[in-house]
Design a protein around this motif. Structure first.
Motif, PDB file in Angstrom:
ATOM      1  N   GLY A  54       0.059  -2.173   2.935  1.00 36.76           N
ATOM      2  CA  GLY A  54      -0.298  -3.456   3.541  1.00 36.76           C
ATOM      3  C   GLY A  54      -1.573  -3.970   2.900  1.00 36.76           C
ATOM      4  O   GLY A  54      -2.473  -3.189   2.611  1.00 36.76           O
ATOM      5  N   ARG A  55      -1.645  -5.265   2.655  1.00 34.16           N
ATOM      6  CA  ARG A  55      -2.822  -5.736   1.945  1.00 34.16           C
ATOM      7  C   ARG A  55      -3.571  -6.843   2.672  1.00 34.16           C
ATOM      8  O   ARG A  55      -3.017  -7.653   3.396  1.00 34.16           O
ATOM      9  CB  ARG A  55      -2.475  -6.165   0.536  1.00 34.16           C
ATOM     10  N   GLY A  56      -4.878  -6.830   2.427  1.00 37.60           N
ATOM     11  CA  GLY A  56      -5.738  -7.912   2.868  1.00 37.60           C
ATOM     12  C   GLY A  56      -6.097  -8.750   1.654  1.00 37.60           C
ATOM     13  O   GLY A  56      -5.377  -8.733   0.654  1.00 37.60           O
ATOM     14  N   ARG A  57      -7.202  -9.457   1.720  1.00 35.65           N
ATOM     15  CA  ARG A  57      -7.620 -10.262   0.566  1.00 35.65           C
ATOM     16  C   ARG A  57      -8.337  -9.374  -0.449  1.00 35.65           C
ATOM     17  O   ARG A  57      -8.808  -8.297  -0.118  1.00 35.65           O
ATOM     18  CB  ARG A  57      -8.561 -11.381   1.029  1.00 35.65           C
ATOM     19  N   LEU A  58      -8.430  -9.867  -1.672  1.00 38.34           N
ATOM     20  CA  LEU A  58      -9.247  -9.248  -2.723  1.00 38.34           C
ATOM     21  C   LEU A  58      -8.949  -7.756  -2.888  1.00 38.34           C
ATOM     22  O   LEU A  58      -9.865  -6.940  -3.038  1.00 38.34           O
ATOM     23  CB  LEU A  58     -10.739  -9.453  -2.400  1.00 38.34           C
ATOM     24  N   GLY A  59      -7.678  -7.411  -2.824  1.00 41.06           N
ATOM     25  CA  GLY A  59      -7.277  -6.029  -3.069  1.00 41.06           C
ATOM     26  C   GLY A  59      -7.588  -5.065  -1.933  1.00 41.06           C
ATOM     27  O   GLY A  59      -7.440  -3.850  -2.097  1.00 41.06           O
ATOM     28  N   ARG A  60      -8.012  -5.595  -0.795  1.00 40.69           N
ATOM     29  CA  ARG A  60      -8.307  -4.688   0.318  1.00 40.69           C
ATOM     30  C   ARG A  60      -7.013  -4.284   1.027  1.00 40.69           C
ATOM     31  O   ARG A  60      -5.988  -4.912   0.862  1.00 40.69           O
ATOM     32  CB  ARG A  60      -9.274  -5.366   1.287  1.00 40.69           C
ATOM     33  N   ALA A  61      -7.110  -3.238   1.843  1.00 42.28           N
ATOM     34  CA  ALA A  61      -5.912  -2.724   2.526  1.00 42.28           C
ATOM     35  C   ALA A  61      -5.861  -3.227   3.968  1.00 42.28           C
ATOM     36  O   ALA A  61      -6.899  -3.465   4.594  1.00 42.28           O
ATOM     37  CB  ALA A  61      -5.936  -1.206   2.512  1.00 42.28           C
ATOM     38  N   TRP A  62      -4.638  -3.388   4.473  1.00 43.12           N
ATOM     39  CA  TRP A  62      -4.431  -3.689   5.896  1.00 43.12           C
ATOM     40  C   TRP A  62      -3.705  -2.503   6.496  1.00 43.12           C
ATOM     41  O   TRP A  62      -2.644  -2.110   6.012  1.00 43.12           O
ATOM     42  CB  TRP A  62      -3.607  -4.968   6.071  1.00 43.12           C
ATOM     43  N   GLU A  63      -4.291  -1.920   7.515  1.00 47.66           N
ATOM     44  CA  GLU A  63      -3.767  -0.662   8.051  1.00 47.66           C
ATOM     45  C   GLU A  63      -3.337  -0.790   9.499  1.00 47.66           C
ATOM     46  O   GLU A  63      -4.088  -1.337  10.310  1.00 47.66           O
ATOM     47  CB  GLU A  63      -4.854   0.410   7.979  1.00 47.66           C
ATOM     48  N   ALA A  64      -2.156  -0.251   9.787  1.00 45.57           N
ATOM     49  CA  ALA A  64      -1.694  -0.203  11.177  1.00 45.57           C
ATOM     50  C   ALA A  64      -0.683   0.923  11.292  1.00 45.57           C
ATOM     51  O   ALA A  64       0.195   1.053  10.433  1.00 45.57           O
ATOM     52  CB  ALA A  64      -1.064  -1.537  11.575  1.00 45.57           C
ATOM     53  N   PRO A  65      -0.788   1.753  12.347  1.00 49.30           N
ATOM     54  CA  PRO A  65       0.169   2.840  12.504  1.00 49.30           C
ATOM     55  C   PRO A  65       1.552   2.288  12.857  1.00 49.30           C
ATOM     56  O   PRO A  65       1.657   1.166  13.363  1.00 49.30           O
ATOM     57  CB  PRO A  65      -0.413   3.660  13.664  1.00 49.30           C
TER      58      PRO A  65
END
Ligand code: BT5
Length: 261
Positions: A54-65
């Motif tokens: 999962g991704r956020g902006r600028l190559g960051r990750a989006w995390e959720a179980p």
């Protein structure tokens, strides 16, 4: 609560508008942002129960179980010449209103793409272009326990559950989010950000706060009518089209508005 599923048989009967058709569901995928063919009709929606990248902006990750959050992407087709960045704000407003209706608690928008509940980030939005379409990704933290929220994020995280200890079915929330997004996108198409400005300005989380933007200290004046962030700096006022904003803790703020003598 029984099994909380986002399968088509649980979500499609709740959809009342154009958005959510076609509805593409996967138990697991890298990122719902990758699942929408740009040739699909506007409102096509990809959803999964867990993302492995999962991704956020600028190559960051989006995390959720698995099974706790809303993770969805919606295909939009703004007319040429419209600013895609505005769609992040439109998506944020749709998530803000959905969370507000579900919890009865006020939500705010932290420019450019965070939805805040109790001063914590409860949802994030990511607008990416793909050919002439925009893939709008929305992640909402719904049933995560406190221990399941990311630790150490620059903006502390919340879920609806972490705020009121109520476990919610995600299908009705997703249907409400898609309905709200459709309503706000239609308004934006006709009236632009102006049609949403009151709603946006009244939820402006950063207004009046001491912030740091790209290494510079400033005071946020607020979101302007074009969706930019207006800042007051030592050098005067300036507008930011996109960027990274962090709130400076109040005991560390430079007090630009009323200088200490
Ligand atoms: C965002 O990026 O806030 C956009 C998030 C978009 C997520 C959706 S989920 C469905 C679709 N598919 C995807 O792959 N993405 C979209 P940004 O402002 O860059 O925030 C990312 C930062 O938020 C991370 O670096 C973490 O610090 C923090 N974070 C990660 N997961 C979070 C969560 N569940 N809740 C709150 N903060 C989180």
């Amino acid at each position: 609560m029984g099994i909380d599923s986002l399968r088509p048989s649980d979500v499609e009967p709740l959809l009342t508008g154009r958005f959510g058709h076609p509805y593409l569901y996967l138990d697991s995928c890298l990122s719902t942002q990758r699942e929408l063919d740009p040739g699909l009709t506007e409102g096509a929606c990809a959803v999964c129960d867990v993302q492995t990248a999962g991704r956020g902006r600028l190559g960051r990750a989006w995390e959720a179980p698995p099974g706790r959050a809303l993770l969805c992407s919606i295909l939009l087709r703004p007319p040429p010449g419209r600013r895609v960045a505005e769609l992040s704000l439109v998506g944020g407003l749709a998530a803000a209103e959905t969370v507000e209706q579900a919890t009865g608690l006020a939500t705010q928008i932290k420019w450019p793409n965070d939805v805040m509940l109790n001063r914590r980030k409860v949802a994030g939005v990511l607008a990416e272009t793909s050919d002439d379409a925009v893939v709008l990704g929305i992640g909402v933290n719904v049933n995560q326990r406190r221990s399941e929220l990311p630790l150490g994020a620059r903006t502390p995280a919340a879920s609806l559950y972490s705020v009121d200890a109520l476990e919610r079915g995600r299908a009705p929330l997703l249907a409400a989010l898609l309905g709200e997004l459709e309503r706000l996108v239609d308004l934006w198409l006709v009236r632009g950000l102006e049609g949403l400005y009151h709603n946006l300005a009244s939820r402006d989380f950063l207004r009046g706060r001491a912030v740091e933007v790209d290494g510079e200290r400033a005071v946020a004046v607020g979101i302007d009518r074009q969706g930019r962030l207006e800042l007051k700096t030592e050098q005067g006022r300036r507008l930011v089209e996109s960027g990274e904003v962090s709130v400076v803790p109040s005991d560390d703020s430079p007090l630009l508005l009323s200088k200490r003598t």
